[in-house]
Write an enzyme that holds these catalytic residues in place. Structure first.
Site, PDB file in Angstrom:
ATOM      1  N   ARG A  73       1.734   0.664   3.193  1.00  0.00           N
ATOM      2  CA  ARG A  73       0.894  -0.525   3.031  1.00  0.00           C
ATOM      3  C   ARG A  73       0.796  -0.828   1.534  1.00  0.00           C
ATOM      4  O   ARG A  73       0.819   0.075   0.705  1.00  0.00           O
ATOM      5  CB  ARG A  73      -0.492  -0.280   3.614  1.00  0.00           C
ATOM      6  CG  ARG A  73      -0.499   0.094   5.091  1.00  0.00           C
ATOM      7  CD  ARG A  73      -1.883   0.507   5.557  1.00  0.00           C
ATOM      8  NE  ARG A  73      -1.907   0.887   6.963  1.00  0.00           N
ATOM      9  CZ  ARG A  73      -1.720   2.128   7.410  1.00  0.00           C
ATOM     10  NH1 ARG A  73      -1.517   3.118   6.544  1.00  0.00           N
ATOM     11  NH2 ARG A  73      -1.744   2.393   8.704  1.00  0.00           N
ATOM     12  N   LYS A  78      -5.174   4.989   5.944  1.00  0.00           N
ATOM     13  CA  LYS A  78      -6.449   4.628   6.546  1.00  0.00           C
ATOM     14  C   LYS A  78      -7.215   5.878   6.962  1.00  0.00           C
ATOM     15  O   LYS A  78      -6.622   6.862   7.413  1.00  0.00           O
ATOM     16  CB  LYS A  78      -6.220   3.730   7.768  1.00  0.00           C
ATOM     17  CG  LYS A  78      -5.720   2.343   7.413  1.00  0.00           C
ATOM     18  CD  LYS A  78      -5.624   1.456   8.651  1.00  0.00           C
ATOM     19  CE  LYS A  78      -5.227   0.041   8.283  1.00  0.00           C
ATOM     20  NZ  LYS A  78      -5.141  -0.835   9.479  1.00  0.00           N
ATOM     21  N   HIS A 122       3.482  -6.925   4.214  1.00  0.00           N
ATOM     22  CA  HIS A 122       3.739  -6.337   5.528  1.00  0.00           C
ATOM     23  C   HIS A 122       5.150  -6.643   6.028  1.00  0.00           C
ATOM     24  O   HIS A 122       5.664  -5.935   6.899  1.00  0.00           O
ATOM     25  CB  HIS A 122       2.693  -6.824   6.536  1.00  0.00           C
ATOM     26  CG  HIS A 122       1.712  -5.753   6.907  1.00  0.00           C
ATOM     27  ND1 HIS A 122       0.935  -5.096   5.976  1.00  0.00           N
ATOM     28  CD2 HIS A 122       1.393  -5.209   8.109  1.00  0.00           C
ATOM     29  CE1 HIS A 122       0.174  -4.209   6.588  1.00  0.00           C
ATOM     30  NE2 HIS A 122       0.441  -4.254   7.883  1.00  0.00           N
ATOM     31  N   ARG A 161       7.077  -3.668   5.258  1.00  0.00           N
ATOM     32  CA  ARG A 161       6.678  -2.566   6.141  1.00  0.00           C
ATOM     33  C   ARG A 161       7.305  -2.756   7.536  1.00  0.00           C
ATOM     34  O   ARG A 161       7.833  -1.808   8.123  1.00  0.00           O
ATOM     35  CB  ARG A 161       5.160  -2.522   6.227  1.00  0.00           C
ATOM     36  CG  ARG A 161       4.573  -1.393   7.082  1.00  0.00           C
ATOM     37  CD  ARG A 161       3.070  -1.321   6.802  1.00  0.00           C
ATOM     38  NE  ARG A 161       2.327  -0.590   7.808  1.00  0.00           N
ATOM     39  CZ  ARG A 161       2.161   0.735   7.819  1.00  0.00           C
ATOM     40  NH1 ARG A 161       2.739   1.476   6.876  1.00  0.00           N
ATOM     41  NH2 ARG A 161       1.436   1.322   8.758  1.00  0.00           N
ATOM     42  N   HIS A 173       0.654   5.753  11.484  1.00  0.00           N
ATOM     43  CA  HIS A 173      -0.075   5.280  12.660  1.00  0.00           C
ATOM     44  C   HIS A 173      -0.719   6.463  13.382  1.00  0.00           C
ATOM     45  O   HIS A 173      -0.067   7.483  13.610  1.00  0.00           O
ATOM     46  CB  HIS A 173       0.870   4.565  13.631  1.00  0.00           C
ATOM     47  CG  HIS A 173       1.319   3.224  13.153  1.00  0.00           C
ATOM     48  ND1 HIS A 173       2.446   2.585  13.638  1.00  0.00           N
ATOM     49  CD2 HIS A 173       0.787   2.374  12.238  1.00  0.00           C
ATOM     50  CE1 HIS A 173       2.589   1.420  13.047  1.00  0.00           C
ATOM     51  NE2 HIS A 173       1.604   1.268  12.188  1.00  0.00           N
ATOM     52  N   TYR A 223       7.465  -2.183  17.514  1.00  0.00           N
ATOM     53  CA  TYR A 223       8.731  -2.351  16.811  1.00  0.00           C
ATOM     54  C   TYR A 223       9.922  -2.150  17.744  1.00  0.00           C
ATOM     55  O   TYR A 223      11.010  -2.650  17.488  1.00  0.00           O
ATOM     56  CB  TYR A 223       8.813  -1.397  15.624  1.00  0.00           C
ATOM     57  CG  TYR A 223       7.794  -1.705  14.568  1.00  0.00           C
ATOM     58  CD1 TYR A 223       7.950  -2.791  13.720  1.00  0.00           C
ATOM     59  CD2 TYR A 223       6.646  -0.931  14.429  1.00  0.00           C
ATOM     60  CE1 TYR A 223       6.999  -3.097  12.758  1.00  0.00           C
ATOM     61  CE2 TYR A 223       5.692  -1.229  13.468  1.00  0.00           C
ATOM     62  CZ  TYR A 223       5.880  -2.309  12.654  1.00  0.00           C
ATOM     63  OH  TYR A 223       4.933  -2.619  11.705  1.00  0.00           O
TER      64      TYR A 223
END
Length: 306
Positions: free
Chosen positions: A148, A176, A249, A252, A275, A284
């Site tokens: 990110r 995150k 993004h 990414r 993730h 994806y």
């Protein structure tokens, strides 16, 4: 009876301190719940125990008139988590949001660039200038790691030099929820970062009275912000002839799509992207399935229309 604003304050403190959610996530919760509290206040409801399914359903309907479905769904998640927290902390007896359904979302495939488009984007910065060298390092880092933009902007100098010192070492990223992960650093990214550190960063750092420990610096010698990084990508996209629909993004998404197209394992891509659930990464695979369908339709003798 617990005042709604008091419950919101306790909930935000909980997710910030005890759960350690990212500042941007906490800010999104705060915006959603402030809107929710204002909605209830307009209807004369100030106590948590006075809220029923009727008010929450009405809140969802009203938000749906002016906001995107994704925003409404996120707001409902915020409301649900608030009421669930309140029950767990004995601030309320029941959760009136349990049976409220969010609006159905259209599944949108991530916007991925082709390999040729990525190559043109990465070649766009003018590496004869310090700022151009920095921009090249930023773009290479984003595509090499799939990080990110906030994770790259948050990198400190010592983290980058540690990764460069050992060819087999990866780059440590803080994602995150303050979760750390280590991602490989490709040769192109290594070369771009090394060129920036040798030929550009010392000059950028020398502008500031107090040196910043950030890896990527702006022209004032301070840490490059996410907004500035976005502007760098937009400028590079324009120069590369890719238009304005390119964001941090995009790199990414391209990173993940190109890995899966090349045969990478879904679980490995999940780890690289940071993730928490493989379900997030699975979107994806829809991109690559579409690509396979196109190849099949074009190449298989019995796939074409009769």
């Amino acid at each position: 009876m617990t005042p709604i604003l008091e419950a919101i304050d306790e909930f935000l403190g909980h997710i910030n301190v005890e759960r350690g959610l990212a500042a941007n996530t906490v800010a999104a919760y705060r915006r959603d719940l402030t809107t929710y509290a204002e909605f209830l206040s307009d209807r004369g409801i100030c106590e948590l125990g006075d809220v029923t399914e009727v008010e929450i359903s009405e809140f969802v309907r009203e938000r749906s008139r002016t906001a995107a479905r994704s925003s409404v769904a996120r707001a409902l998640v915020s409301v649900r988590n608030l009421h669930s927290f309140a029950v767990g902390e004995h601030l309320a007896d029941e959760n009136p949001s349990e049976h409220i359904s969010p609006p159905k979302l259209r599944q949108r495939l991530p916007k991925a660039l082709t390999v040729d488009e990525v190559t043109r984007l990465l070649a766009a910065p003018d590496t004869s200038t310090p700022v151009g060298l920095r921009d090249a390092a930023l773009l290479e880092l984003l595509y090499s790691t799939g990080a990110r933009v906030s994770e790259i902007c948050a990198l400190d100098l010592d983290e980058a030099t540690a990764a460069l010192a050992d060819p087999d070492a990866g780059l440590k990223l803080l994602g995150k929820g303050n979760k750390e992960r280590i991602v490989p650093l490709g040769s192109y990214a290594r070369a771009a970062v090394d060129a920036y550190l040798v030929r550009a960063r010392p000059g950028l750092a020398g502008v500031a009275k107090q040196p910043d420990h950030a890896l990527l610096l702006n022209q004032r010698g301070q840490r490059l912000s996410r907004q500035s990084a976005w502007a760098v990508i937009q400028q590079a996209a324009g120069k590369a002839g890719l238009g304005t629909d390119v964001s941090p993004h995009s790199l990414r998404h391209s990173f993940a799509t190109h890995l899966l197209s090349g045969g990478a394992d879904l679980r490995a891509v999940q780890e690289l992207l940071g993730h928490s659930s493989v379900a997030t990464t699975q979107i994806y695979t829809l991109v690559t399935v579409d690509q396979l369908r196109e190849v099949h339709a074009a190449a298989h003798p019995r796939a074409r229309d009769q």
